[in-house]
Design an enzyme around this catalytic site. Structure first.
Site, PDB file in Angstrom:
ATOM      1  N   ASN A   8      78.439  59.126  40.275  1.00  0.00           N
ATOM      2  CA  ASN A   8      78.933  60.423  39.821  1.00  0.00           C
ATOM      3  C   ASN A   8      77.811  61.131  39.059  1.00  0.00           C
ATOM      4  OD1 ASN A   8      80.214  62.612  38.737  1.00  0.00           O
ATOM      5  ND2 ASN A   8      81.813  61.452  37.673  1.00  0.00           N
ATOM      6  N   LYS A  10      77.882  63.955  37.751  1.00  0.00           N
ATOM      7  CA  LYS A  10      78.426  64.840  36.710  1.00  0.00           C
ATOM      8  C   LYS A  10      77.611  66.144  36.700  1.00  0.00           C
ATOM      9  CE  LYS A  10      80.497  61.058  34.198  1.00  0.00           C
ATOM     10  NZ  LYS A  10      81.011  60.557  32.916  1.00  0.00           N
ATOM     11  N   HIS A  91      89.716  63.336  36.674  1.00  0.00           N
ATOM     12  CA  HIS A  91      88.704  62.633  35.880  1.00  0.00           C
ATOM     13  C   HIS A  91      88.938  62.991  34.409  1.00  0.00           C
ATOM     14  CE1 HIS A  91      84.847  61.497  34.185  1.00  0.00           C
ATOM     15  NE2 HIS A  91      84.668  60.758  35.254  1.00  0.00           N
ATOM     16  N   GLU A 139      89.470  54.291  34.432  1.00  0.00           N
ATOM     17  CA  GLU A 139      88.314  54.646  33.608  1.00  0.00           C
ATOM     18  C   GLU A 139      88.760  54.954  32.184  1.00  0.00           C
ATOM     19  OE1 GLU A 139      85.778  57.822  34.877  1.00  0.00           O
ATOM     20  OE2 GLU A 139      84.855  56.539  36.341  1.00  0.00           O
ATOM     21  N   ILE A 144      83.448  55.656  28.579  1.00  0.00           N
ATOM     22  CA  ILE A 144      82.631  56.479  29.478  1.00  0.00           C
ATOM     23  C   ILE A 144      81.377  56.963  28.748  1.00  0.00           C
ATOM     24  CG2 ILE A 144      82.537  58.703  30.703  1.00  0.00           C
ATOM     25  CD1 ILE A 144      85.446  58.303  31.487  1.00  0.00           C
TER      26      ILE A 144
HETATM   27  O1  G3P Z   1      83.192  58.823  37.124  1.00  0.00           O
HETATM   28  C1  G3P Z   1      82.501  57.758  36.545  1.00  0.00           C
HETATM   29  C2  G3P Z   1      82.064  58.098  35.171  1.00  0.00           C
HETATM   30  O2  G3P Z   1      83.049  58.738  34.413  1.00  0.00           O
HETATM   31  C3  G3P Z   1      81.561  56.880  34.449  1.00  0.00           C
HETATM   32  O3  G3P Z   1      80.611  57.327  33.560  1.00  0.00           O
HETATM   33  O4  G3P Z   1      78.456  57.204  32.393  1.00  0.00           O
HETATM   34  O5  G3P Z   1      80.306  55.596  31.813  1.00  0.00           O
HETATM   35  O6  G3P Z   1      79.104  55.365  34.001  1.00  0.00           O
HETATM   36  P1  G3P Z   1      79.568  56.299  32.900  1.00  0.00           P
END
Ligand code: G3P
Length: 218
Positions: A8, A10, A91, A139, A144
């Site tokens: 992702n 982002k 999300h 998630e 995150i």
């Molecule tokens: O969609 C996946 C994302 O929200 C995860 O983020 O930076 O914790 O790998 P991260």
């Protein structure tokens, strides 16, 4: 089916505009026989990246609208016409109400788009699984962007999510994400019953994103 590893992008500065295209092209050069690599790049780059890689692409969001007078929306039908395989929904950085999730899933199904519905908790996963998305992605928001992976911090919840979804929506597959940054994290997710993972900052923000992906998927 090979485990799905979705990067992702982002809107990280390292992965927007021309940089997003370059990152997708660079990561696409590496073929992995044992996992399916896929990208969720910024919405504005989907069309160009589609012309430069054969890997599956997912939008980071889609709206429950058809084509028409819907200024500022992103219709599942437009994504289908762009040749995009699917979309993330709900999300934690782009939350939807359950009703909006349900409506968008229906429209995505009509347009043969794969739906990956993010759930911040076991409870939310239970509620959203009722709409039979193709995937539920667990998630926990607190993890995150951090360096403690969900597989290290929440193995018990992951196990509960697997059991719950197998019971309530057997056709729905499972992903998890948040803090995933090593091959151990990926292996642990698969051992716990996940069909793959979502990875954010660990790749776009790596000094060498391609090396990072190789290390993650090794
Ligand atoms: O969609 C996946 C994302 O929200 C995860 O983020 O930076 O914790 O790998 P991260």
């Amino acid at each position: 089916m090979k485990p799905l590893v979705i990067i992702n992008f982002k809107l990280y500065p390292e992965a927007v505009g021309r940089k997003a295209v370059a990152l997708a092209v660079r990561l696409s050069k590496q073929r992995f026989s044992h996992v399916q690599l896929a990208f969720a790049p910024p919405l504005s780059t989907l069309s160009e990246i589609r012309t430069k890689t054969t890997l599956p692409l997912f939008a980071q969001h889609a709206d429950p609208v058809p084509l028409g007078a819907y200024t500022g929306h992103l219709s599942p039908e437009e994504l289908r016409r762009l040749g995009i395989q699917g979309t993330l929904l709900n999300h934690s950085e782009r939350k939807f109400s359950p009703a909006q999730v349900k409506k968008t899933i229906l429209l995505c199904k009509k347009n043969k788009l794969i739906t990956i519905v993010c759930a911040a908790s076991l409870n939310e996963a239970k509620k959203l699984a009722m709409f039979s998305p193709d995937y539920i992605a667990y998630e926990p928001p607190a993890l995150i962007g951090g360096n403690v992976s969900v597989t290290k911090a929440k193995p018990g919840i992951i196990t509960k999510v697997v059991a719950l979804i197998q019971k309530t929506s057997p056709k729905t597959k499972l992903l998890c994400g948040a803090g995933i940054h090593s091959s151990e994290d990926l292996q642990k997710a698969l051992q716990l019953g996940m069909h793959g993972v979502l990875i954010g900052h660990a790749v776009p923000k790596a000094k060498d994103p391609l090396l990072k992906v190789k290390q993650l998927i090794s």
